[in-house]
Design a protein around this motif. Structure first.
Motif, PDB file in Angstrom:
ATOM      1  N   LEU A  63       0.679  14.300   7.558  1.00  0.00           N
ATOM      2  CA  LEU A  63      -0.406  13.422   8.014  1.00  0.00           C
ATOM      3  C   LEU A  63      -1.404  13.159   6.883  1.00  0.00           C
ATOM      4  CD1 LEU A  63      -0.894  11.989  10.650  1.00  0.00           C
ATOM      5  CD2 LEU A  63      -2.312  13.893  11.397  1.00  0.00           C
ATOM      6  N   VAL A  64      -1.545  14.107   5.969  1.00  0.00           N
ATOM      7  CA  VAL A  64      -2.415  13.902   4.802  1.00  0.00           C
ATOM      8  C   VAL A  64      -1.887  12.743   3.970  1.00  0.00           C
ATOM      9  CG1 VAL A  64      -3.188  14.908   2.622  1.00  0.00           C
ATOM     10  CG2 VAL A  64      -3.227  16.286   4.700  1.00  0.00           C
ATOM     11  N   THR A  65      -0.606  12.789   3.650  1.00  0.00           N
ATOM     12  CA  THR A  65       0.015  11.719   2.864  1.00  0.00           C
ATOM     13  C   THR A  65      -0.062  10.396   3.604  1.00  0.00           C
ATOM     14  OG1 THR A  65       1.531  13.342   1.923  1.00  0.00           O
ATOM     15  CG2 THR A  65       2.121  11.026   1.667  1.00  0.00           C
ATOM     16  N   HIS A  66       0.203  10.435   4.896  1.00  0.00           N
ATOM     17  CA  HIS A  66       0.158   9.230   5.721  1.00  0.00           C
ATOM     18  C   HIS A  66      -1.228   8.602   5.696  1.00  0.00           C
ATOM     19  CE1 HIS A  66      -0.730   7.199   9.531  1.00  0.00           C
ATOM     20  NE2 HIS A  66       0.453   6.666   9.352  1.00  0.00           N
ATOM     21  N   ASN A  67      -2.266   9.392   5.967  1.00  0.00           N
ATOM     22  CA  ASN A  67      -3.625   8.851   6.002  1.00  0.00           C
ATOM     23  C   ASN A  67      -4.049   8.341   4.628  1.00  0.00           C
ATOM     24  OD1 ASN A  67      -3.689   9.559   8.689  1.00  0.00           O
ATOM     25  ND2 ASN A  67      -5.683  10.536   8.569  1.00  0.00           N
ATOM     26  N   LEU A  68      -3.643   9.029   3.578  1.00  0.00           N
ATOM     27  CA  LEU A  68      -3.980   8.585   2.228  1.00  0.00           C
ATOM     28  C   LEU A  68      -3.355   7.225   1.934  1.00  0.00           C
ATOM     29  CD1 LEU A  68      -5.257   9.208  -0.544  1.00  0.00           C
ATOM     30  CD2 LEU A  68      -3.110  10.317  -1.159  1.00  0.00           C
ATOM     31  N   VAL A  69      -2.066   7.081   2.216  1.00  0.00           N
ATOM     32  CA  VAL A  69      -1.370   5.818   1.946  1.00  0.00           C
ATOM     33  C   VAL A  69      -1.918   4.692   2.830  1.00  0.00           C
ATOM     34  CG1 VAL A  69       0.871   4.650   2.108  1.00  0.00           C
ATOM     35  CG2 VAL A  69       0.708   6.925   1.069  1.00  0.00           C
ATOM     36  N   MET A  70      -2.098   4.964   4.110  1.00  0.00           N
ATOM     37  CA  MET A  70      -2.625   3.926   5.016  1.00  0.00           C
ATOM     38  C   MET A  70      -4.045   3.518   4.626  1.00  0.00           C
ATOM     39  SD  MET A  70      -0.263   3.052   7.111  1.00  0.00           S
ATOM     40  CE  MET A  70      -1.112   2.193   8.412  1.00  0.00           C
ATOM     41  N   GLY A  71      -4.869   4.481   4.275  1.00  0.00           N
ATOM     42  CA  GLY A  71      -6.236   4.174   3.871  1.00  0.00           C
ATOM     43  C   GLY A  71      -6.287   3.321   2.621  1.00  0.00           C
ATOM     44  N   ILE A  72      -5.468   3.672   1.640  1.00  0.00           N
ATOM     45  CA  ILE A  72      -5.417   2.876   0.407  1.00  0.00           C
ATOM     46  C   ILE A  72      -4.912   1.467   0.708  1.00  0.00           C
ATOM     47  CG2 ILE A  72      -4.230   2.639  -1.810  1.00  0.00           C
ATOM     48  CD1 ILE A  72      -4.413   5.726  -2.030  1.00  0.00           C
ATOM     49  N   ALA A  73      -3.904   1.351   1.559  1.00  0.00           N
ATOM     50  CA  ALA A  73      -3.370   0.028   1.918  1.00  0.00           C
ATOM     51  C   ALA A  73      -4.428  -0.831   2.605  1.00  0.00           C
ATOM     52  CB  ALA A  73      -2.146   0.181   2.813  1.00  0.00           C
ATOM     53  N   ILE A  74      -5.188  -0.237   3.517  1.00  0.00           N
ATOM     54  CA  ILE A  74      -6.248  -0.985   4.205  1.00  0.00           C
ATOM     55  C   ILE A  74      -7.324  -1.408   3.214  1.00  0.00           C
ATOM     56  CG2 ILE A  74      -8.115  -0.786   5.906  1.00  0.00           C
ATOM     57  CD1 ILE A  74      -6.159   1.058   7.503  1.00  0.00           C
ATOM     58  N   ALA A  75      -7.722  -0.505   2.325  1.00  0.00           N
ATOM     59  CA  ALA A  75      -8.752  -0.837   1.335  1.00  0.00           C
ATOM     60  C   ALA A  75      -8.282  -1.936   0.392  1.00  0.00           C
ATOM     61  CB  ALA A  75      -9.141   0.420   0.552  1.00  0.00           C
ATOM     62  N   VAL A  76      -7.021  -1.899  -0.014  1.00  0.00           N
ATOM     63  CA  VAL A  76      -6.477  -2.937  -0.896  1.00  0.00           C
ATOM     64  C   VAL A  76      -6.444  -4.290  -0.174  1.00  0.00           C
ATOM     65  CG1 VAL A  76      -4.364  -3.710  -2.068  1.00  0.00           C
ATOM     66  CG2 VAL A  76      -5.206  -1.390  -2.410  1.00  0.00           C
ATOM     67  N   LEU A  77      -6.054  -4.294   1.092  1.00  0.00           N
ATOM     68  CA  LEU A  77      -6.086  -5.550   1.857  1.00  0.00           C
ATOM     69  C   LEU A  77      -7.506  -6.091   1.956  1.00  0.00           C
ATOM     70  CD1 LEU A  77      -3.504  -4.983   4.728  1.00  0.00           C
ATOM     71  CD2 LEU A  77      -3.385  -6.663   2.897  1.00  0.00           C
ATOM     72  N   ALA A  78      -8.476  -5.209   2.176  1.00  0.00           N
ATOM     73  CA  ALA A  78      -9.872  -5.651   2.254  1.00  0.00           C
ATOM     74  C   ALA A  78     -10.328  -6.261   0.925  1.00  0.00           C
ATOM     75  CB  ALA A  78     -10.776  -4.483   2.631  1.00  0.00           C
ATOM     76  N   LEU A  79      -9.936  -5.658  -0.174  1.00  0.00           N
ATOM     77  CA  LEU A  79     -10.268  -6.238  -1.481  1.00  0.00           C
ATOM     78  C   LEU A  79      -9.586  -7.592  -1.657  1.00  0.00           C
ATOM     79  CD1 LEU A  79     -10.107  -3.087  -3.785  1.00  0.00           C
ATOM     80  CD2 LEU A  79     -12.144  -4.323  -3.017  1.00  0.00           C
ATOM     81  N   GLY A  80      -8.359  -7.698  -1.177  1.00  0.00           N
ATOM     82  CA  GLY A  80      -7.664  -8.985  -1.230  1.00  0.00           C
ATOM     83  C   GLY A  80      -8.362 -10.037  -0.385  1.00  0.00           C
ATOM     84  N   PHE A  81      -8.873  -9.643   0.790  1.00  0.00           N
ATOM     85  CA  PHE A  81      -9.612 -10.583   1.639  1.00  0.00           C
ATOM     86  C   PHE A  81     -10.841 -11.101   0.906  1.00  0.00           C
ATOM     87  CE2 PHE A  81      -8.115  -8.308   5.744  1.00  0.00           C
ATOM     88  CZ  PHE A  81      -6.916  -8.986   5.688  1.00  0.00           C
ATOM     89  N   THR A  82     -11.471 -10.241   0.134  1.00  0.00           N
ATOM     90  CA  THR A  82     -12.667 -10.643  -0.594  1.00  0.00           C
ATOM     91  C   THR A  82     -12.322 -11.504  -1.800  1.00  0.00           C
ATOM     92  OG1 THR A  82     -13.785  -8.618   0.089  1.00  0.00           O
ATOM     93  CG2 THR A  82     -14.722  -9.790  -1.773  1.00  0.00           C
ATOM     94  N   ALA A  83     -11.284 -11.120  -2.537  1.00  0.00           N
ATOM     95  CA  ALA A  83     -10.924 -11.835  -3.764  1.00  0.00           C
ATOM     96  C   ALA A  83     -10.251 -13.175  -3.496  1.00  0.00           C
ATOM     97  CB  ALA A  83     -10.018 -10.968  -4.627  1.00  0.00           C
ATOM     98  N   MET A  84      -9.360 -13.232  -2.497  1.00  0.00           N
ATOM     99  CA  MET A  84      -8.607 -14.459  -2.206  1.00  0.00           C
ATOM    100  C   MET A  84      -8.590 -14.721  -0.700  1.00  0.00           C
ATOM    101  SD  MET A  84      -5.364 -13.824  -4.710  1.00  0.00           S
ATOM    102  CE  MET A  84      -5.050 -12.201  -4.073  1.00  0.00           C
ATOM    103  N   PRO A  85      -9.722 -15.034  -0.105  1.00  0.00           N
ATOM    104  CA  PRO A  85      -9.770 -15.161   1.355  1.00  0.00           C
ATOM    105  C   PRO A  85      -8.853 -16.244   1.909  1.00  0.00           C
ATOM    106  CG  PRO A  85     -11.792 -15.976   0.376  1.00  0.00           C
ATOM    107  CD  PRO A  85     -11.012 -15.316  -0.721  1.00  0.00           C
ATOM    108  N   GLU A  86      -8.694 -17.337   1.199  1.00  0.00           N
ATOM    109  CA  GLU A  86      -7.868 -18.429   1.715  1.00  0.00           C
ATOM    110  C   GLU A  86      -6.402 -18.039   1.810  1.00  0.00           C
ATOM    111  OE1 GLU A  86      -7.957 -18.642  -2.682  1.00  0.00           O
ATOM    112  OE2 GLU A  86      -9.525 -18.484  -1.183  1.00  0.00           O
ATOM    113  N   ARG A  87      -5.959 -17.085   1.006  1.00  0.00           N
ATOM    114  CA  ARG A  87      -4.564 -16.646   1.047  1.00  0.00           C
ATOM    115  C   ARG A  87      -4.357 -15.401   1.901  1.00  0.00           C
ATOM    116  NH1 ARG A  87      -1.970 -17.366  -4.885  1.00  0.00           N
ATOM    117  NH2 ARG A  87      -2.367 -19.591  -5.049  1.00  0.00           N
TER     118      ARG A  87
END
Length: 145
Positions: A63-87
């Protein structure tokens, strides 16, 4: 030559102000992404560090590995929403699915998790679903206009 002297914080007299405003509107599509993307990023960041905050690194290694990977994935998507919102706003529903998975994964990935871990993942997953729905709503509203 035009006079561009103006107060430091007032750009309304700048010769390119209307062009900058039009470009900003084109890029942002009328969305105020900071209101949604920053909380999505913070939820992802917390999900990634939650095993260390709640001290379940020894008792739930999967669950540690799972939460780490999922958290990083969510944070990266959020950065993508900010950097390229139209895409990126097309992936808003993926955030919802990730939140639902975080809730369910507590029992699927974890092995007999205690109440603290269960409550943590339910809250993190619920917030992720909620914020994903807000992102999806903003994307749908933008497409309709």
């Amino acid at each position: 030559m035009s006079n561009v002297s103006h107060a430091r914080s007032d750009l309304s007299g700048h010769p390119d102000a209307s062009e900058m405003r039009a470009r900003y509107d084109r890029v942002m599509g009328g969305r105020d992404v900071a209101l949604v993307d920053a909380p999505v990023f913070l939820v992802g960041l917390y999900c990634a560090v939650s095993p260390w905050v709640l001290h379940f690194t020894a008792s739930q290694p999967a669950l540690v590995t799972h939460n780490l990977v999922m958290g990083i994935a969510i944070a990266v998507l959020a950065l993508g929403f900010t950097a390229m919102p139209e895409r990126m706003y097309g992936l808003s529903w993926a955030i919802c699915a990730m939140g639902a998975w975080i809730i369910v994964s507590t029992w699927v990935v974890g092995s007999s998790p205690d109440a603290g871990i269960v409550i943590n993942n339910i809250i993190v997953g619920g917030l992720t679903v909620l914020l994903g729905m807000v992102c999806a709503g903003a994307a749908a509203r933008t497409r309709n206009t």
